[in-house]
Design a protein around this motif. Structure first.
Motif, PDB file in Angstrom:
ATOM      1  N   LYS A 131       0.837  -1.199   0.000  1.00 41.31           N
ATOM      2  CA  LYS A 131       0.000   0.000   0.000  1.00 41.31           C
ATOM      3  C   LYS A 131       0.877   1.256   0.000  1.00 41.31           C
ATOM      4  O   LYS A 131       2.034   1.218   0.394  1.00 41.31           O
ATOM      5  CB  LYS A 131      -0.925   0.010   1.215  1.00 41.31           C
ATOM      6  CG  LYS A 131      -2.020  -1.069   1.143  1.00 41.31           C
ATOM      7  CD  LYS A 131      -3.082  -0.835   2.205  1.00 41.31           C
ATOM      8  CE  LYS A 131      -4.248  -1.792   2.029  1.00 41.31           C
ATOM      9  NZ  LYS A 131      -5.310  -1.539   3.019  1.00 41.31           N
ATOM     10  N   GLY A 132       0.252   2.359  -0.390  1.00 39.65           N
ATOM     11  CA  GLY A 132       1.005   3.605  -0.472  1.00 39.65           C
ATOM     12  C   GLY A 132       1.815   3.642  -1.761  1.00 39.65           C
ATOM     13  O   GLY A 132       2.111   2.616  -2.364  1.00 39.65           O
ATOM     14  N   VAL A 133       2.159   4.858  -2.173  1.00 37.25           N
ATOM     15  CA  VAL A 133       2.802   5.037  -3.480  1.00 37.25           C
ATOM     16  C   VAL A 133       4.123   5.772  -3.341  1.00 37.25           C
ATOM     17  O   VAL A 133       4.200   6.848  -2.743  1.00 37.25           O
ATOM     18  CB  VAL A 133       1.866   5.845  -4.419  1.00 37.25           C
ATOM     19  CG1 VAL A 133       2.521   6.060  -5.781  1.00 37.25           C
ATOM     20  CG2 VAL A 133       0.538   5.122  -4.582  1.00 37.25           C
ATOM     21  N   GLY A 134       5.172   5.176  -3.915  1.00 36.80           N
ATOM     22  CA  GLY A 134       6.481   5.818  -3.981  1.00 36.80           C
ATOM     23  C   GLY A 134       6.859   6.100  -5.430  1.00 36.80           C
ATOM     24  O   GLY A 134       6.139   5.726  -6.364  1.00 36.80           O
ATOM     25  N   THR A 135       8.000   6.745  -5.644  1.00 32.12           N
ATOM     26  CA  THR A 135       8.402   7.147  -7.001  1.00 32.12           C
ATOM     27  C   THR A 135       8.594   5.942  -7.926  1.00 32.12           C
ATOM     28  O   THR A 135       8.309   6.023  -9.119  1.00 32.12           O
ATOM     29  CB  THR A 135       9.705   7.958  -6.945  1.00 32.12           C
ATOM     30  OG1 THR A 135      10.657   7.274  -6.124  1.00 32.12           O
ATOM     31  CG2 THR A 135       9.475   9.352  -6.391  1.00 32.12           C
ATOM     32  N   GLN A 136       9.072   4.818  -7.378  1.00 29.75           N
ATOM     33  CA  GLN A 136       9.282   3.639  -8.228  1.00 29.75           C
ATOM     34  C   GLN A 136       7.952   3.128  -8.785  1.00 29.75           C
ATOM     35  O   GLN A 136       7.865   2.734  -9.951  1.00 29.75           O
ATOM     36  CB  GLN A 136       9.966   2.529  -7.436  1.00 29.75           C
ATOM     37  CG  GLN A 136      11.418   2.825  -7.075  1.00 29.75           C
ATOM     38  CD  GLN A 136      12.024   1.733  -6.212  1.00 29.75           C
ATOM     39  OE1 GLN A 136      11.465   0.654  -6.066  1.00 29.75           O
ATOM     40  NE2 GLN A 136      13.186   2.007  -5.630  1.00 29.75           N
ATOM     41  N   ARG A 137       6.919   3.137  -7.936  1.00 26.84           N
ATOM     42  CA  ARG A 137       5.605   2.659  -8.385  1.00 26.84           C
ATOM     43  C   ARG A 137       5.013   3.609  -9.424  1.00 26.84           C
ATOM     44  O   ARG A 137       4.425   3.165 -10.424  1.00 26.84           O
ATOM     45  CB  ARG A 137       4.659   2.527  -7.196  1.00 26.84           C
ATOM     46  CG  ARG A 137       3.293   1.994  -7.575  1.00 26.84           C
ATOM     47  CD  ARG A 137       2.521   1.579  -6.361  1.00 26.84           C
ATOM     48  NE  ARG A 137       1.192   1.105  -6.679  1.00 26.84           N
ATOM     49  CZ  ARG A 137       0.362   0.562  -5.791  1.00 26.84           C
ATOM     50  NH1 ARG A 137       0.754   0.424  -4.534  1.00 26.84           N
ATOM     51  NH2 ARG A 137      -0.827   0.157  -6.143  1.00 26.84           N
ATOM     52  N   VAL A 138       5.143   4.914  -9.191  1.00 20.92           N
ATOM     53  CA  VAL A 138       4.649   5.893 -10.160  1.00 20.92           C
ATOM     54  C   VAL A 138       5.349   5.688 -11.502  1.00 20.92           C
ATOM     55  O   VAL A 138       4.722   5.731 -12.567  1.00 20.92           O
ATOM     56  CB  VAL A 138       4.855   7.338  -9.651  1.00 20.92           C
ATOM     57  CG1 VAL A 138       4.412   8.349 -10.710  1.00 20.92           C
ATOM     58  CG2 VAL A 138       4.088   7.574  -8.356  1.00 20.92           C
ATOM     59  N   GLU A 139       6.664   5.453 -11.443  1.00 25.42           N
ATOM     60  CA  GLU A 139       7.433   5.222 -12.665  1.00 25.42           C
ATOM     61  C   GLU A 139       6.878   4.014 -13.437  1.00 25.42           C
ATOM     62  O   GLU A 139       6.697   4.070 -14.662  1.00 25.42           O
ATOM     63  CB  GLU A 139       8.899   4.989 -12.321  1.00 25.42           C
ATOM     64  CG  GLU A 139       9.805   4.815 -13.529  1.00 25.42           C
ATOM     65  CD  GLU A 139      11.256   4.599 -13.143  1.00 25.42           C
ATOM     66  OE1 GLU A 139      12.134   4.917 -13.958  1.00 25.42           O
ATOM     67  OE2 GLU A 139      11.516   4.097 -12.027  1.00 25.42           O
ATOM     68  N   ASP A 140       6.598   2.925 -12.720  1.00 29.93           N
ATOM     69  CA  ASP A 140       6.039   1.725 -13.358  1.00 29.93           C
ATOM     70  C   ASP A 140       4.670   2.007 -13.990  1.00 29.93           C
ATOM     71  O   ASP A 140       4.390   1.595 -15.117  1.00 29.93           O
ATOM     72  CB  ASP A 140       5.888   0.601 -12.324  1.00 29.93           C
ATOM     73  CG  ASP A 140       7.159  -0.221 -12.195  1.00 29.93           C
ATOM     74  OD1 ASP A 140       8.183   0.171 -12.793  1.00 29.93           O
ATOM     75  OD2 ASP A 140       7.124  -1.248 -11.484  1.00 29.93           O
TER      76      ASP A 140
END
Length: 832
Positions: free
Chosen positions: A583-592
């Protein structure tokens, strides 16, 4: 002959100077501001001479060991400044002076312990009964099978009497203690050069004759001479020895033979190590608008008067503040004076250095932590020697050893990164800049599109002179800002990604037009926590009271406070369930997610994970500036200071993150951050647009951000701060206690608070002690006491400082014995 004494400031957390006697052989070398090596307890330290005298009330003083400098490392002005920093921020003068020196120039003796002989098992067994601590130390030394640093033993055993134990073992003949002073890490670098000897260089006929003689017997020597001769004809009288060997393929022995014959000379020269940026951008033509011209006239008046004055340059994003800095510094250079330009982040340094070097050339120097020890030392020396007249860098650059300072610029003055929070002295470079300006009768410019509330209030009171730039340069318009309700988005569009439908549409438009996009997410990693769907358990750090962040690249969980890493669990640690959800969003997930939605888009991510390399910032920024990527995605590194004319869209993924921090500055910081990142869009003739995503669309902050109503927001915040008795209406002092035993930390903070309340007879509010908002970091429990001091009480801070120093000295030894550390932070930027 009278004895000569020196008072020395040492880098130890004690509010006093230390007096030493000067041996006769060093009398001519001592001077105020020089570094000296002195004995201190069981070691030797580097200190700074702050006073020389022929009188002392002390007896049986120790002698200084050595004087390290030919000329003083500190001027009278710098000693005055560092003394103020020490007094105001409740640090020792020696700690401040150490901070002001380049890394690698402050030496500290090291001690190692080695076994002198092996112990019989029976002897060790008896010692375990009679002296268990001594036996523990001996067993550890035996297990290491090599000398061990005393520092290592201290960290291993936490014995408060470790030296007593070691001295006892030394007297028994079991160990020996060896002390040595390491070499200074920061050294002048020398390189070897080669040139044709002058007698031959001036007589070509003579040289030609020698070459003809050597052609048959020593062709390699001839090749070297011809190479040097060719370079000489091009006006290059000398060549690096390493270059000569590389190009000719000759051996060092061949070169030496030529030197022995007197045909060439080999010599050493100092080599200056420069930190070169790999970032460049096209030249821009600047013509000041009427608001810039008016601001510059006011600044020039203050410069010409050669009197201290502080300006708050409030200009909307893209209003041309940097160009005003450049024009003001041109006036300073004309007067033969110098300037400091502070930037809040290293990531901003390449772009601003590039612009300043195009205006001023080689008189611009930089100082920052990404430089090697050698580069930083050489830059510091060139500043001190007057080669660099303009210094650019983050907070530590405020201590640059410049003479005749005429102007200090603090760009993005509101940034909390100007505050040193991890080590003493915990100074704020913005406030130190103002004091340095006062000491030098210099002009100080605090620049920002979103000033700190403290600076805005000082401008209202007339302490600072307010200059306003209400318009962007080149007739560019402020961006249009829209707020997206992510709760509504999830319901209406069943969107499970972090990219809203509106932002997706806007990104698609920009990619099709070949325009630049910045996406901001203030959390790195992939997911901010992992949760069990059966019992709600969240994976926490073993050392800190925070959740572990999932990093997809290494497929592990990581703590962003202490660096603790663990593998991703297959089942819940508490209930054994297997329904674990990221859960929650970091820069790596946004990039994906962006890569999946826009498969043809080129994305560059800029966060702490991608900028570990020495020049990572430069390379990423250069690639984006060159148009090699459509989207620049990152954390706060992309939120401020960057100026790319091709960027027309900014997307903010989670505007709520900074608002959730339990700190009285949360609203201010959120507003500043959103306004700053929005300001990256539309900085040219192309209009900009900003999409801000939030789960709290009704929060009052967004109305002010969308309408670009900065001053109206500040007026509202000032009313709230006044009601709650927070800065700028009060001064804060945060007193932190931390240690591995929570009970000891709690008891120590209670006892300190009780005595503090009994000593302070001023109308001061003392809150706590209470556990910190993050109660444990890196296995240390944390308790806080906060003092709120009204601005009209103890205006110089002297009375409160005296009480705190008294209590610190009274409690410190006891606290250390209990494993509790006491930290004092004046004007804290973070109370979490």
């Amino acid at each position: 002959m009278k004895n000569l004494y020196v008072n020395v400031a040492l880098p130890v957390p004690v509010n006093k100077l230390f007096t030493y006697i000067v041996p006769d052989e060093l009398r001519d070398d001592v001077a105020v501001g020089k570094r000296v090596i002195v004995p201190f307890g069981e070691q030797e330290l580097t200190g700074i001479i702050v006073e020389v005298s022929t009188q002392s009330g002390w007896h049986r003083l120790k002698e200084i060991k050595d004087v390290l400098d030919q000329v003083p490392a500190f001027s009278e002005e710098m000693l005055k400044l560092t003394k103020w920093v020490a007094d105001y921020y409740l640090a020792s003068w020696g700690e401040v002076l150490k901070t002001a020196l380049p890394a690698g120039t402050v030496l500290e003796s090291r001690s190692i312990v080695r076994l002198r002989r092996q112990l019989e098992p029976e002897v060790l067994s008896n010692m375990e009964k009679s002296s268990p601590k001594k036996a523990e130390v001996l067993k550890f030394l035996i297990s290491q099978n090599s000398p061990v640093a005393i520092k290592t033993l201290k960290n291993k055993f936490h014995f408060k009497n470790i030296y007593s134990i070691l001295h006892s073992l030394e007297s028994l003949g079991y160990v020996e203690i060896e002390r040595y002073l390491p070499e200074q890490k920061a050294k002048i670098k020398f390189e070897k050069f080669v040139s044709i000897s002058k007698s031959y260089a001036d007589n070509s006929k003579k040289l030609t004759q020698v070459i003809e003689e050597l052609e048959k017997t020593s062709p390699k020597q001839v090749e070297i001479l011809l190479f040097l001769l060719a370079r000489l004809k091009k006006g290059e009288s000398e060549v690096l020895l390493s270059d000569l060997l590389r190009v000719t393929g000759a051996s060092m022995q061949t070169v030496k033979k030529l030197a022995e014959r007197g045909l060439i000379e080999i010599y050493k020269k100092e080599a200056i190590r420069k930190f070169e940026y790999e970032f460049d951008e096209p030249d821009k033509k600047f013509e000041l608008n009427e608001y810039q011209k008016k601001a510059l006239i006011e600044i020039k008046k203050a410069i010409d008067s050669e009197s201290f004055k502080t300006f708050l340059l409030y200009g909307v994003t893209g209003s041309g503040k940097t160009q005003i800095y450049i024009e003001a510094i041109k006036e300073i250079i004309k007067l033969g004076k110098t300037a400091i330009v502070l930037v809040p982040e290293i990531s901003l340094t390449p772009q601003i250095v590039n612009r300043f070097k195009k205006s001023f050339g080689d008189i611009v120097g930089v100082l920052h932590s990404r430089m090697s020890i050698g580069e930083r030392y050489d830059s510091w020396r060139m500043i001190k020697n007057g080669v660099y007249k303009i210094v650019i860098g983050p907070r530590s650059a405020i201590f640059a050893p410049l003479d005749r300072i005429g102007l200090i610029v603090v760009d993005e003055e509101q940034e909390s990164s100007y505050k040193q929070f991890d080590l003493p002295p915990r100074y704020n470079a913005r406030d130190v800049a103002i004091m340095r300006g006062r000491i030098n009768n210099a002009v100080v410019i605090l620049g920002s599109a979103t000033p700190s509330l403290e600076s805005y209030y000082n401008a209202k009171l007339g302490k600072y002179h307010l200059l306003v730039l209400p318009e962007r340069v080149d007739n560019a318009k402020l961006p249009k800002i829209e707020v997206v309700d992510m709760i509504k988005e999830r319901k209406e569009h069943a969107n499970k990604t972090s990219i809203s439908t509106l932002l997706t549409q806007k990104i698609d438009e920009r990619i099709s037009r070949g325009e630049g996009i910045i996406i901001f997410q203030n959390r790195r990693g992939y997911s901010t926590y992992i949760e069990c769907q059966d019992c709600g358990y969240v994976e926490m750090c073993d050392n800190c009271s925070v959740t572990l962040i999932f990093h997809k690249a290494g497929n592990h969980l990581r703590c962003h406070y202490c660096g603790f890493v663990k593998s991703v669990p297959e089942k819940c640690r508490r209930c054994g369930g297997i329904k674990l959800k990221l859960k929650g969003v970091g820069t790596q997930r946004v990039e994906d997610e962006v890569a999946q939605i826009f498969s043809s888009a080129k994305i560059i991510r800029m966060d702490l994970d991608t900028t570990m390399g020495k020049k990572s910032y430069d390379k990423i920024m250069q690639r984006f500036a060159n148009g090699e990527a459509d989207i620049l995605l990152g954390t706060q590194m992309v939120a401020k200071g960057l100026d790319f004319s091709r960027v027309t869209l900014v997307g903010v993924i989670s505007a709520d993150i900074p608002m959730l921090i339990p700190d009285f500055r949360s609203s201010e910081r959120t507003f500043q951050l959103l306004t700053q990142v929005a300001g990256r869009a539309g900085r040219s003739e192309k209009e900009g647009e900003v999409i801000i995503q939030t789960f709290q669309p009704d929060h009052y902050i967004f109305n002010y951000v969308v309408e670009h109503k900065t001053l109206e927001f500040y007026e509202r915040e000032l009313k709230i701060r006044k009601e709650l008795n927070y800065p700028p209406f009060t001064r804060l002092i945060l007193i932190e206690f931390k240690g591995r035993n929570e009970k000891n930390v709690e008891l120590a903070s209670d006892e300190f608070a009780k005595e503090l309340r009994s000593k302070v007879h001023l109308p001061v509010q003392i809150l706590g002690p209470a556990p910190a908002a993050i109660p444990k970091i890196n296995q240390n429990y944390r308790y806080h006491i906060i003092m709120k001091i009204p601005k009209n009480v103890d205006k110089t801070g002297g009375e409160i400082a005296r009480i705190i120093w008294q209590l610190k000295e009274k409690f410190e030894v006891k606290l250390n014995s209990k494993g509790v550390k006491l930290i004092i932070d004046v004007d804290p930027q973070n109370t979490v």
